[in-house]
Design an enzyme around this catalytic site. Structure first.
Site: not given
Ligand SMILES: *Cc1c(COP(=O)(O)O)cnc(C)c1O
Length: 379
Positions: A182
């Protein structure tokens, strides 16, 4: 050999110095650093409260619980997302109800949401796909009309805005991810923004076993027995992750700016290519530029994906529509054909490398290679 990684984080000396200070100190679980990160995130978003946890999925689950949405309740969301999105509703005991997406952006289709509302609907879970926010004016008016809670999956959209407002301004809750790929990251992490002070303190209990005191309270003040009045989870963020994220957040806008340059370079390079189609960005939206995707012919997508990797480019698919996963097919009876637009995008999409540390040479290598592969391979 990999020539261009799919993703590289931008953790630098500032993060390493700050986390080292935490590690050399006494208090490594939830404490001052977490409180400081929460204040910094709330200020960044322009919202009153944010509660840090260890994933965006946990943040979404706790948002449903804070909103008192659970068994017997329905939550409307998109199939074109990560599995954790829809699972968050199941984790709270609610039922995710999927609706199709818009062709031009891949975001959830607001009129499809309006048609799917039943007397059991209690929430809407829009996902700001790739970093482009959903039509939050339309979604807000559906929520107002039927008295629904909005929980935004803002995992892609930390820096994004819709009509000048970031995630969490339209919705009651917005959930962000600090997972490894992210825009800002500590490997793992998440946060939920909330407007209501009472819900903020409830979320703080929910993330830590339902305890009405934290370990830090017991340390800084004299020990006092805590009470537990509600079932809680074990999702609290620790000072180690928070230290990294405080420094990452300071760099978020500069990193977004750098990604924007690459994104625009990709758009310029690919918009004239007959074999490639691109999503569009709506004028109300300021994009976070988290992900750049291209759409190619579905019959050649996997061949192109394979060839790009053979030539050393890290690529991904965002996303395989989640209603086609075995668990969702078996549990809810979903099948191919249920959400044709999400299925079309899912079968045609390829995500290319996009991150602040990508060099100009790497970007040009990606562009030249993608052009060559889509024109010549598997035709
Ligand atoms: C990465 C992601 C998540 C999950 O995030 P985590 O922190 O791994 O739980 C949820 N929604 C989307 C669209 C994502 O890309």
């Amino acid at each position: 050999m990999t020539r261009v990684e799919f993703f590289k984080h931008s953790i630098g000396d500032e993060e390493i110095e700050r986390v080292t200070k935490v590690l050399k100190g006494l208090f490594i679980t939830t404490g001052d650093e977490v409180a400081e990160f929460e204040r910094a995130m709330a200020a960044y978003l322009g919202l009153p409260h944010a509660v840090a946890v260890m994933s965006c999925t946990a943040a979404m689950q706790l948002a449903w619980l804070a909103a008192d949405i659970g068994p017997g309740d329905e939550v409307i969301t998109t199939p074109l997302t990560f599995i954790g999105t829809a699972n968050s509703a199941l984790m709270a005991g609610a039922t995710p109800v999927l609706v199709d997406v818009e062709r031009s952006t891949g975001n959830i289709n607001a009129s499809a949401i309006a048609s799917a509302v039943t007397e059991r609907t209690r929430g809407i879970l829009p996902v700001h796909l790739y970093g482009q926010m959903c039509d939050m004016d339309a979604i807000q008016s559906i929520a107002d009309k039927h008295d629904l809670v909005i929980v935004e999956d803002a995992a892609h959209s930390l820096e994004a805005q819709w009509n000048g407002k970031s995630g969490g301004h339209y919705g009651d809750y917005a959930c962000f991810s600090f997972y490894a790929t992210k825009s800002i990251t500590a490997g793992e992490g998440g946060i939920v923004s909330v407007k209501d002070a009472g819900k903020d303190s409830f979320l703080r209990k929910l993330r830590l076993h339902g305890l009405d005191r934290t370990a830090e309270d017991s340390y800084t003040n004299h020990f006092k027995q805590y009470d537990v009045a509600t079932l809680g989870w074990k999702y609290n963020m620790d000072n180690i992750h928070a230290a990294i994220l405080i420094e990452q957040l300071k760099k978020a806008d500069a990193m977004q700016q750098r990604r924007a340059e690459t994104y625009n370079r990709y758009v310029e390079a690919f918009s004239e290519i007959e074999e490639i189609e691109l999503h569009s960005i709506r004028k109300e939206c300021a994009h976070s530029y988290l992900m750049f995707t291209i759409l190619v012919d579905s019959s050649r997508r996997d061949t192109i994906l394979e060839e790009l990797q053979n030539r050393g480019i890290g690529v991904s698919v965002n996303f395989y529509p989640l209603h086609l996963f075995t668990f969702y097919r078996e549990r809810f009876g979903y099948k191919q054909g249920d959400f044709p637009v999400a299925e079309e995008i899912g079968s045609r999409t390829i995500t290319l490398p996009l991150y602040a540390r990508l060099t100009e040479e790497e970007v040009e290598y990606v562009i030249d290679t993608v052009k060559d592969v889509v024109r010549n391979i598997g035709k």
